[in-house]
Design an enzyme around this catalytic site. Structure first.
Site, mmCIF file in Angstrom:
data_model
loop_
_atom_site.group_PDB
_atom_site.id
_atom_site.type_symbol
_atom_site.label_atom_id
_atom_site.label_comp_id
_atom_site.label_asym_id
_atom_site.label_seq_id
_atom_site.Cartn_x
_atom_site.Cartn_y
_atom_site.Cartn_z
ATOM 1 N N ALA A 1 27.716 0.770 -20.715
ATOM 2 C CA ALA A 1 27.770 -0.219 -19.634
ATOM 3 C C ALA A 1 26.432 -0.348 -18.934
ATOM 4 C CB ALA A 1 28.881 0.134 -18.650
ATOM 5 N N GLY A 2 25.364 -0.289 -19.726
ATOM 6 C CA GLY A 2 24.049 -0.616 -19.195
ATOM 7 C C GLY A 2 23.863 -2.129 -19.277
ATOM 8 N N GLY A 3 22.618 -2.558 -19.318
ATOM 9 C CA GLY A 3 22.344 -3.991 -19.310
ATOM 10 C C GLY A 3 23.047 -4.750 -20.423
ATOM 11 N N LYS B 1 29.852 6.656 -20.769
ATOM 12 C CA LYS B 1 29.911 8.081 -20.415
ATOM 13 C C LYS B 1 29.400 8.319 -18.998
ATOM 14 C CE LYS B 1 25.587 9.425 -22.767
ATOM 15 N NZ LYS B 1 24.986 10.324 -23.774
ATOM 16 N N THR C 1 18.958 1.430 -18.345
ATOM 17 C CA THR C 1 18.331 0.152 -17.986
ATOM 18 C C THR C 1 17.687 0.275 -16.606
ATOM 19 O OG1 THR C 1 20.069 -1.020 -19.198
ATOM 20 C CG2 THR C 1 18.784 -2.317 -17.633
ATOM 21 N N GLY D 1 9.122 -5.505 -16.342
ATOM 22 C CA GLY D 1 9.617 -6.867 -16.318
ATOM 23 C C GLY D 1 10.229 -7.333 -17.619
ATOM 24 N N PHE E 1 1.556 -8.665 -19.609
ATOM 25 C CA PHE E 1 1.872 -7.366 -20.196
ATOM 26 C C PHE E 1 0.999 -7.190 -21.430
ATOM 27 C CE2 PHE E 1 5.676 -4.518 -19.440
ATOM 28 C CZ PHE E 1 5.689 -4.698 -18.077
ATOM 29 N N GLN F 1 8.465 3.904 -30.402
ATOM 30 C CA GLN F 1 7.354 3.482 -29.555
ATOM 31 C C GLN F 1 6.983 4.555 -28.536
ATOM 32 O OE1 GLN F 1 7.590 0.043 -26.510
ATOM 33 N NE2 GLN F 1 6.237 -0.697 -28.122
ATOM 34 N N HIS G 1 5.015 4.995 -25.241
ATOM 35 C CA HIS G 1 4.413 4.241 -24.149
ATOM 36 C C HIS G 1 3.128 4.961 -23.778
ATOM 37 C CE1 HIS G 1 3.830 2.249 -20.328
ATOM 38 N NE2 HIS G 1 4.833 1.439 -20.604
ATOM 39 N N LEU H 1 7.749 7.328 -16.469
ATOM 40 C CA LEU H 1 6.995 6.157 -16.897
ATOM 41 C C LEU H 1 6.172 5.552 -15.759
ATOM 42 C CD1 LEU H 1 6.636 3.829 -19.055
ATOM 43 C CD2 LEU H 1 8.574 2.748 -17.952
ATOM 44 N N GLU I 1 3.544 -0.572 -17.526
ATOM 45 C CA GLU I 1 2.461 -1.393 -18.045
ATOM 46 C C GLU I 1 2.026 -2.433 -17.010
ATOM 47 O OE1 GLU I 1 3.139 -1.871 -22.128
ATOM 48 O OE2 GLU I 1 2.493 -3.956 -22.132
ATOM 49 N N ARG J 1 1.099 -1.444 -27.219
ATOM 50 C CA ARG J 1 1.398 -0.052 -26.907
ATOM 51 C C ARG J 1 1.056 0.904 -28.041
ATOM 52 N NH1 ARG J 1 7.161 -0.954 -23.701
ATOM 53 N NH2 ARG J 1 6.180 -1.883 -21.872
ATOM 54 N N HIS K 1 9.206 6.418 -25.822
ATOM 55 C CA HIS K 1 9.746 5.453 -24.870
ATOM 56 C C HIS K 1 10.900 4.642 -25.424
ATOM 57 C CE1 HIS K 1 9.731 2.789 -21.482
ATOM 58 N NE2 HIS K 1 9.314 1.742 -22.162
ATOM 59 N N ARG L 1 7.542 -2.825 -30.532
ATOM 60 C CA ARG L 1 8.077 -3.829 -29.605
ATOM 61 C C ARG L 1 7.013 -4.313 -28.628
ATOM 62 N NH1 ARG L 1 9.881 -3.494 -24.548
ATOM 63 N NH2 ARG L 1 10.249 -1.247 -24.498
#
Lengths: 248, 584
Positions: free
Chosen positions: B13-15, B38, B46, B52, B117, B231, B233, B243, B246, B286, B354, B389
């Site tokens: 139930a994240g984004g 969970k 998220t 951004g 970015f 990836q 970061h 984090l 960027e 990145r 990341h 990404r």
């Protein structure tokens, strides 16, 4: 050189076996860049696998790890051991909530209250995606921005003496969030939110102790939101009195 | 066993999970949605995204630019039909977020503001100061409360997909409060459980990012795609891995080595302008920036910290006002966790794991090869991210593909027609329950969660980190294989039912080991260097052999079976990735 250590006293409660909550003391290494959560993770990994607590982000934004630390509501990922050393640290679950187990509080009540204030944009008129974003100036954004910063960590509920006494009280975070949407230029739902916010269990239960704003780790000021809602509700009341048939 | 009957069950139930739930509710309010996770929705990772979300909205930008930045950034491993669809839907999704109340930062005129970015030709990242993920997650969660058809099941840990007759018909999940297994019977299942950064020792990922959902699908026979692409970061805080967005470099922050030198100019990213030139220097992609750090460290040009080597991210020239206005969280994090105020001192940073480009194999409708199963967000691989990404595409991705997963599930429920085979899935959930019960009954487990996890973390960092080789990857495959065997003897020490986090960690470790296993084998078999996958023994990109996605199939105790799928190229043939002065 012997390693520096710190005593951590944790309130344990396992409902399947324990009659009552009781403190258990652990000794952890002391590191000046450790937070209380690091100490808990050290205990879980190295001393006692049965200790339960919530955590995830370790950067004070997910809101999972709110606890009472030496009697004060804190995020355990943002409470540094260096601020307590060499004295021992006492860790308990968030006050004013039932204990589910160990440092895990039952927070269903908050979730229901959050939902009850309708914390979402209720527009005057649905806007189609093709119409693009609304215009909102930085000043209009700033009018409500601070109230969007709530991470739902519930430290304000643990700090609020009124919530402790009157469990029906909607409480600081939920009322601040209602206020956030009321102030948003994209919203027209204030009247619908007032049913809860301006009720007896809403803002009027608050006695303006201000502990909520003190406890907030994100500098949200729920006390101010509640006071502003009180003023607006009072104006509503006078308007209705003077003009009982008019549109509020 | 309690059975919860619903139309669509969402795991996570994240984004992406929230966006999917809303999409189902909007497409057909008569369908019931069970939204399981969970953790409580607002704890999902998220929340930690900072900088951004990308979408073309300004006149100086174009969909073409966004397409090219994404495909180039992904080193041509992106499926271009998916990228095209993604960039087209991106502005609509972010506009929808605006209508739902997301507090996007604004220009003085009131229009939504954008920032640059890394790897972007033109600035196109919508942001809400430097807490964009947090604001998006809370906006989605709060908006989801509007829909009565969405019923949440917070703090349920899903263990198994229930598959019968070639169709996914639900999940088995443990209610953490009671420790009881529940069956969710549904005609469609959406997995949106995020990444698996925790298989590495040093990561920006929260404790929850253990790859459970992806591995659950994998074990049910759905292939995992491109898992070798991880990836790093370039700017995490040493020690904690927190984090530093960027966005800090987008606003003009620079990276300097121990000689105070902007070393990125030595890696084909110059010229070192005093202002943030797009696609150059600190605004390079990145993967290149993280790889440059590796070389600087080898050359002894990094700075020693109590938590390993670092370089300096210098924001001082931005001034206190701009830092407070645009990067308040950066200042707060650096102050709290490093004791450094970026207004006065540079922040020590180093590359940190990341994001997983790979994940559950889906098509552009977020559908997996298993009927009735959909996936979206970091746990899925469409793929729009390719081999690396583009920064700020992931927050947009959870919206675009979360929404598509929701609508796809509705379509499937309406047209799929067939009923859930209750007897069969309850029997399967019974098997799942027995496996968990066996952990409780086993008295003599010889392996500890912590011991196995540490060994896994160590070998992933040394064997499958920023730079890899045949040798290091063979070692990783061997070690992870052994750890998987040893996991059969793992000891559950907490035998209670209520909120048993020892049990959760045991199960999470099982997921992480399988994810790590796929990652190491996929990386070993890809004998080329592309994007984030850099091989010291195979330093060139090899389009002849590897312009393909890796698909890893579960074989139980054995090694994953790997096969390859052609990348969809529609209009941009593989070319050279050009950054620095030549790109802008």
């Amino acid at each position: 050189m012997t390693e520096q250590t710190l005593q951590v006293e944790i309130l344990r409660y396992r409902p399947e076996t324990d009659q009552d909550p009781a403190f258990q003391t652990y000794t952890v290494p002391y590191r000046d860049d450790w937070v209380v959560l690091d100490a808990l993770n050290h205990i879980k990994d190295n001393i006692d696998r049965t200790l339960s607590y919530r955590w995830s982000c370790h950067m004070a934004v997910c809101g999972s790890c709110g606890m009472m630390i030496n009697g004060e509501p804190k995020l355990s990922c943002h409470a540094f051991l260096r601020d307590y050393y060499p004295n021992k640290v006492r860790v308990e679950p968030l006050a004013n909530f039932p204990i589910e187990r160990d440092l895990v509080a039952v927070t269903d009540d908050f979730m229901e209250k959050l939902e009850s204030v309708k914390p979402y944009v209720i527009p005057q008129q649905e806007r189609a995606v093709d119409e693009g974003p609304h215009l909102q100036t930085p000043a209009q954004l700033n009018a409500f921005k601070q109230y969007t910063m709530c991470i739902n960590c519930l430290l304000c509920y643990a700090a609020c003496p009124q919530y402790g006494l009157t469990p029906d009280f909607v409480g600081p975070a939920a009322l601040a969030l209602a206020h956030r949407y009321n102030l948003d230029t994209r919203d027209a739902g204030r009247e619908q939110r007032q049913e809860i916010a301006a009720s007896n269990e809403g803002v009027w239960d608050c006695t303006f102790v201000g502990e909520c704003s003190q406890a907030c780790p994100k500098s949200v000021d729920p006390a101010a939101a509640i006071q502003q809602t009180k003023i607006a509700s009072t104006i509503d009341w006078y308007k209705a009195l003077l003009n009982p048939w008019g549109k509020r | 066993m309690d059975v919860i009957e619903t139309d669509v069950v969402i795991v996570g139930a994240g984004g992406a999970g929230l966006r999917a739930a809303i999409a189902v509710a909007e497409a057909d309010p008569s369908l019931n949605v069970a939204l399981t996770s969970k953790v409580y929705p607002m704890r999902s990772h998220t929340v930690a995204a900072e900088g951004g979300a990308a979408a073309v909205i300004k006149d100086n930008d174009s969909l073409e630019n966004h397409f090219n930045d994404t495909v180039t950034g992904g080193d041509w491993l992106c499926d271009q039909d998916a990228v095209e669809l993604f960039i087209n839907e991106a502005p609509k999704e972010l506009t929808r977020m605006e209508h739902w109340g997301c507090p996007w930062s604004r220009e003085p005129s009131g229009h939504v503001a954008v920032r640059p970015f890394g790897g972007m030709k033109v600035e196109r990242t919508w942001y809400a100061a430097d807490k964009t993920g947090f604001h998006m997650l809370h906006t989605l969660f709060q908006t989801s409360l509007k829909y009565p058809s969405i019923k949440r099941f917070d703090e349920y840990y899903a263990t198994d997909l229930l598959v019968e007759d070639g169709r996914c018909q639900g999940i088995a999940a443990i209610e953490l409060r009671s420790g009881q297994m529940r069956v969710f019977a549904a005609k469609a299942v959406i997995i949106a459980t995020g990444g698996a950064g925790r298989i590495f020792p040093f990561t920006t990922n929260g404790g929850v990012n253990t790859g459970d959902g992806a591995v659950m699908a994998y074990r049910a026979g759905v292939p995992l795609k491109d898992m070798e692409f991880v990836q790093y970061h370039p700017t995490g805080l040493p020690g904690t891995g927190i984090l530093i967005t960027e966005g800090a470099r987008g606003e003009g922050g620079v990276l300097i080595n121990n000689e105070g030198y902007r070393y990125l100019q030595d890696y084909g990213l110059g010229p070192p302008d005093p202002w943030p030139r797009k696609k150059a220097m600190e605004l390079g992609p990145r993967d290149r920036l993280s790889q440059a750090f590796w070389h600087e460290e080898r050359a002894g040009k990094t700075v020693a910290t109590p938590h390993g080597q670092a370089v300096h991210l210098d924001l001082r020239h931005l001034g206190e006002k701009k830092i407070n206005e645009r990067l308040p969280m950066v200042r707060e994090l650096a102050l709290s966790y490093m004791g450094v105020d970026p207004v006065f001192k540079p922040i020590p940073v180093r590359p940190v794991v990341h994001y997983m480009m790979g994940g559950i194999h889906t098509d552009i409708d977020a559908a997996t090869p298993l009927a009735g199963l959909f996936a979206a967000g970091e746990c899925a691989c469409v793929s729009i991210n390719g081999a690396n990404r583009l920064g700020s595409n992931s927050l947009t991705e959870i919206l675009v593909f979360g929404g598509r997963a929701g609508r796809g599930a509705v379509e499937h429920v309406r047209s799929g027609g067939k009923d859930v085979d209750r007897t069969a899935i309850e029997e399967q959930a019974g098997e799942a329950q027995k496996r968990v019960a066996a952990l409780f009954q086993k008295a003599d487990g010889t392996e500890t969660v912590v011991g196995l996890r540490k060994e896994m973390n160590h070998i992933m960092e040394t064997g499958a980190g920023i730079y890899r080789s045949k040798e290091s990857l063979e070692e990783a495959c061997k070690t992870i294989g052994e750890l998987r065997r040893r996991y059969a003897d793992v000891r559950l020490e907490d035998k209670s039912n209520v909120f048993n986090t020892d049990l959760v960690q045991v199960l999470e470790l099982g997921s992480m080991l399988d994810a790590a296993h796929v990652l190491a084998h996929s990386a070993l078999n890809r004998e080329e260097s592309r994007g984030s996958h850099q091989r010291l023994d195979k330093t060139e990109r090899d389009d002849e052999t590897y312009l393909k996605h890796t698909l890893a199939h579960y074989t139980g105790e054995g090694d994953p079976r790997l096969e390859y799928l052609d990348v969809k190229i529609t209009k941009s043939p593989p070319g050279e990735r050009v950054y620095g002065g030549a790109a802008s």
